[in-house]
Design an enzyme around this catalytic site. Sequence first.
Site, PDB file in Angstrom:
ATOM      1  N   GLU A  90       0.814  -1.216   0.000  1.00  0.00           N
ATOM      2  CA  GLU A  90       0.000   0.000   0.000  1.00  0.00           C
ATOM      3  C   GLU A  90       0.846   1.265   0.000  1.00  0.00           C
ATOM      4  O   GLU A  90       0.387   2.341   0.390  1.00  0.00           O
ATOM      5  CB  GLU A  90      -0.939  -0.011   1.204  1.00  0.00           C
ATOM      6  CG  GLU A  90      -1.893  -1.180   1.209  1.00  0.00           C
ATOM      7  CD  GLU A  90      -2.710  -1.257   2.483  1.00  0.00           C
ATOM      8  OE1 GLU A  90      -3.548  -0.370   2.693  1.00  0.00           O
ATOM      9  OE2 GLU A  90      -2.487  -2.186   3.269  1.00  0.00           O
TER      10      GLU A  90
ATOM     11  N   SER B 147      -6.577  -2.555   2.382  1.00  0.00           N
ATOM     12  CA  SER B 147      -6.948  -1.939   1.106  1.00  0.00           C
ATOM     13  C   SER B 147      -7.378  -2.947   0.053  1.00  0.00           C
ATOM     14  O   SER B 147      -7.218  -2.722  -1.142  1.00  0.00           O
ATOM     15  CB  SER B 147      -5.787  -1.088   0.553  1.00  0.00           C
ATOM     16  OG  SER B 147      -5.579   0.042   1.350  1.00  0.00           O
TER      17      SER B 147
ATOM     18  N   TYR C   3      -9.521   3.039  -5.159  1.00  0.00           N
ATOM     19  CA  TYR C   3      -8.541   4.085  -5.410  1.00  0.00           C
ATOM     20  C   TYR C   3      -8.532   4.651  -6.827  1.00  0.00           C
ATOM     21  O   TYR C   3      -7.828   5.631  -7.073  1.00  0.00           O
ATOM     22  CB  TYR C   3      -7.142   3.573  -5.047  1.00  0.00           C
ATOM     23  CG  TYR C   3      -7.046   3.190  -3.596  1.00  0.00           C
ATOM     24  CD1 TYR C   3      -7.197   4.152  -2.602  1.00  0.00           C
ATOM     25  CD2 TYR C   3      -6.855   1.874  -3.199  1.00  0.00           C
ATOM     26  CE1 TYR C   3      -7.137   3.811  -1.261  1.00  0.00           C
ATOM     27  CE2 TYR C   3      -6.796   1.526  -1.854  1.00  0.00           C
ATOM     28  CZ  TYR C   3      -6.935   2.497  -0.893  1.00  0.00           C
ATOM     29  OH  TYR C   3      -6.873   2.168   0.429  1.00  0.00           O
TER      30      TYR C   3
ATOM     31  N   ARG D  69     -11.588   2.881  11.612  1.00  0.00           N
ATOM     32  CA  ARG D  69     -12.753   2.742  10.731  1.00  0.00           C
ATOM     33  C   ARG D  69     -13.105   1.271  10.610  1.00  0.00           C
ATOM     34  O   ARG D  69     -12.228   0.440  10.351  1.00  0.00           O
ATOM     35  CB  ARG D  69     -12.458   3.310   9.339  1.00  0.00           C
ATOM     36  CG  ARG D  69     -13.707   3.592   8.511  1.00  0.00           C
ATOM     37  CD  ARG D  69     -13.410   3.805   7.042  1.00  0.00           C
ATOM     38  NE  ARG D  69     -13.055   2.545   6.392  1.00  0.00           N
ATOM     39  CZ  ARG D  69     -11.911   2.334   5.746  1.00  0.00           C
ATOM     40  NH1 ARG D  69     -10.996   3.281   5.661  1.00  0.00           N
ATOM     41  NH2 ARG D  69     -11.675   1.155   5.197  1.00  0.00           N
TER      42      ARG D  69
ATOM     43  N   ASP E  75     -15.490  -1.699   8.816  1.00  0.00           N
ATOM     44  CA  ASP E  75     -16.222  -1.991   7.590  1.00  0.00           C
ATOM     45  C   ASP E  75     -17.230  -3.106   7.813  1.00  0.00           C
ATOM     46  O   ASP E  75     -16.972  -4.060   8.561  1.00  0.00           O
ATOM     47  CB  ASP E  75     -15.251  -2.398   6.479  1.00  0.00           C
ATOM     48  CG  ASP E  75     -14.250  -1.302   6.154  1.00  0.00           C
ATOM     49  OD1 ASP E  75     -14.599  -0.111   6.335  1.00  0.00           O
ATOM     50  OD2 ASP E  75     -13.135  -1.627   5.723  1.00  0.00           O
TER      51      ASP E  75
ATOM     52  N   GLU F  40     -13.968  -5.949   9.247  1.00  0.00           N
ATOM     53  CA  GLU F  40     -12.670  -5.685   9.860  1.00  0.00           C
ATOM     54  C   GLU F  40     -12.615  -4.251  10.350  1.00  0.00           C
ATOM     55  O   GLU F  40     -13.431  -3.410   9.950  1.00  0.00           O
ATOM     56  CB  GLU F  40     -11.533  -5.940   8.877  1.00  0.00           C
ATOM     57  CG  GLU F  40     -11.579  -5.099   7.619  1.00  0.00           C
ATOM     58  CD  GLU F  40     -10.502  -5.504   6.619  1.00  0.00           C
ATOM     59  OE1 GLU F  40      -9.490  -4.783   6.555  1.00  0.00           O
ATOM     60  OE2 GLU F  40     -10.679  -6.519   5.921  1.00  0.00           O
TER      61      GLU F  40
ATOM     62  N   ASN G  95      -9.978  -1.002  10.637  1.00  0.00           N
ATOM     63  CA  ASN G  95      -8.754  -0.427  10.080  1.00  0.00           C
ATOM     64  C   ASN G  95      -8.247   0.637  11.052  1.00  0.00           C
ATOM     65  O   ASN G  95      -8.924   1.646  11.278  1.00  0.00           O
ATOM     66  CB  ASN G  95      -9.074   0.188   8.712  1.00  0.00           C
ATOM     67  CG  ASN G  95      -7.851   0.670   7.965  1.00  0.00           C
ATOM     68  OD1 ASN G  95      -6.827   0.962   8.557  1.00  0.00           O
ATOM     69  ND2 ASN G  95      -7.974   0.761   6.657  1.00  0.00           N
TER      70      ASN G  95
ATOM     71  N   GLY H 183      -7.549   5.607   5.413  1.00  0.00           N
ATOM     72  CA  GLY H 183      -7.052   6.568   4.442  1.00  0.00           C
ATOM     73  C   GLY H 183      -7.252   7.999   4.916  1.00  0.00           C
ATOM     74  O   GLY H 183      -8.267   8.330   5.520  1.00  0.00           O
TER      75      GLY H 183
END
Length: 304
Positions: free
Chosen positions: A19, A145, A208, A247, A249, A265, A267, A271
Amino acid sequence: MSSRTAARIAVLMGGRSAEREVSLVSGRECAAALREEGYEVIEVDAGPDLASVLISEKPDVAFNALHGRWGEDGCVQGLLEWLRIPYTHSGVLASALAMDKARAKEVFAAAGLPVAEGRLCCKAEVRSSHPIAPPYVVKPVNEGSSVGVYLVQECANGPALIADDMPERLLVEQYIPGRELTTAVMGGRAMAVTDIIADGWYDYHAKYSAGGSRHVVPAEIPEEITAACLDYALRAHDALGCRGVSRTDFRWDESRGLSGLYLLETNTQPGMTPTSLAPEQAAARGMSFGDLVRWMVEDASCDR
């Protein structure tokens, strides 16, 4: 710590994970915003000499904009603890737990959070036969990601044709159809729910590439689902021992109502560009990108 103290901030970015490019974008955006807030900023492309660079530069705070392995799995956090440099985001243990998807699932399940059924497999097993009944998802245990994620459809004739460079330990999970939702937590408060709308599978490209997806925040979903996402994200953040911004998801099969909501999961290094998911949720609550990065610097610490 505030900009009035003329703090010296080292923004850690790049690194050597899969990443890297995403991290460079996050880091440059954060560095620019921090300068606008009045901080002295050093941009550091994290390499093998990271410790010596930090010792030489003597920053007051490290703003961790690294993504992926070495940057969000507890490694750089341990280095910063050793050097006694306060840093943003989660500490060593929370970072390591969240990055190991299998261990994180165990933590979530123990906290009573809904997770998809799955199991750890070796690469040879995934290549030779269906580890579980399709449809299912194959992913590396310690990447983010959507790097190296494969979806095996229900109609698949054979197992996943995974790349040779995939790691030996893989997580195979039941595929949850429906919508992609996400909730950021900041300072012990869940901020909002975003509905991520992509044309097909929400993979690395969709995340992205320009036009790969669009975000609806706040999500136009039933109040029950919004409340559950906010509750589950905060509980996941606390169960892992996260701090700062995280964050979480979700996938939601709306045909099943609340029972169709699953936590995927958490994070610990989401980002960080003005249009990234967590900053978008902060903006929806009236917090500018500059306000957000300043808060993160002021929240930076060691030992927690």
